[in-house]
Design an enzyme around this catalytic site. Sequence first.
Site, PDB file in Angstrom:
ATOM      1  CD  GLU A   1      -1.830   1.808   2.723  1.00 22.43           C
ATOM      2  OE1 GLU A   1      -2.086   3.020   2.827  1.00 22.43           O
ATOM      3  OE2 GLU A   1      -1.574   1.078   3.698  1.00 22.43           O
TER       4      GLU A   1
ATOM      5  CG  ASP B   1       0.087   7.107  -0.964  1.00 22.12           C
ATOM      6  OD1 ASP B   1      -0.880   7.683  -1.480  1.00 22.12           O
ATOM      7  OD2 ASP B   1       0.873   7.674  -0.183  1.00 22.12           O
TER       8      ASP B   1
ATOM      9  CG  ASP C   1      -5.516   1.570   3.852  1.00 20.75           C
ATOM     10  OD1 ASP C   1      -5.220   2.714   3.484  1.00 20.75           O
ATOM     11  OD2 ASP C   1      -5.638   1.242   5.050  1.00 20.75           O
TER      12      ASP C   1
ATOM     13  CD  GLU D   1      -3.476   4.666  -0.987  1.00 16.08           C
ATOM     14  OE1 GLU D   1      -3.438   5.892  -1.138  1.00 16.08           O
ATOM     15  OE2 GLU D   1      -3.309   4.114   0.131  1.00 16.08           O
TER      16      GLU D   1
END
Length: 231
Positions: free
Chosen positions: A48, A52, A121, A124
């Site tokens: 994650e 991101d 989350d 990502e």
Amino acid sequence: MITELAAMLKERFGIVFNDPDLLAEAFTQASYVNEHQDQQLKYYERVEFLGDAVLELVVSEYLYKRYKDMPQGKLTRLRAAMVCEESFASFARECDFPQYIRLGKGEQKAHAWERDSLLCDIFESFVGALYLDQGREPVLKFVHQVIFPKLDEGRFDGVFDYKTTLQEYLQRDGDVAIDYQLIEQDGPANERSYEIAVLADGQKIGEGWGHSKKEAEQSAARQAYSQLQQK
């Protein structure tokens, strides 16, 4: 569950992971790992973290190239709307990701898959896993399927005023007469829709629809601005 996820990704997006364990990691919450410690599983937080950063980069690059004359401040606001928790959670739902998340029993009872924070989350982490597994190009293909079409659908129109943006763009080198003309209105008063064209020096450069004249004008300005930016 992960087998079904892999089949869905292949059918809908043409994505086939080389490393199924990486895909499983992206959809596994810590609560599930804690309940299956004998399996030596990993959960999504590390991928994650990567996803991101990857998403912010690819979205930034796309906006920079698409909107060649948009000021930095407006680019920043638009990007912020696209890469926020609410947007990523919405994209995850549209991809049917919630049903494939591996959760511990307590989180299942709490319906954790409905939380925006978790879905953000997972979205990502999926992108991070895809990047690790296959690199940048498959990620770009995925976001072109899932994220970027939302710009043309008007998903982020509330971020800034397209009429002002279009006016600033057209008049950057001098005065241009901009006019919004009603083409058609349809439906009863409580459900009326409007079609409006935007003209620059008498030439139509875009058209849009909405349930109010203001909304239709914004839609027309957005279409015109997007088309002008792509020339």
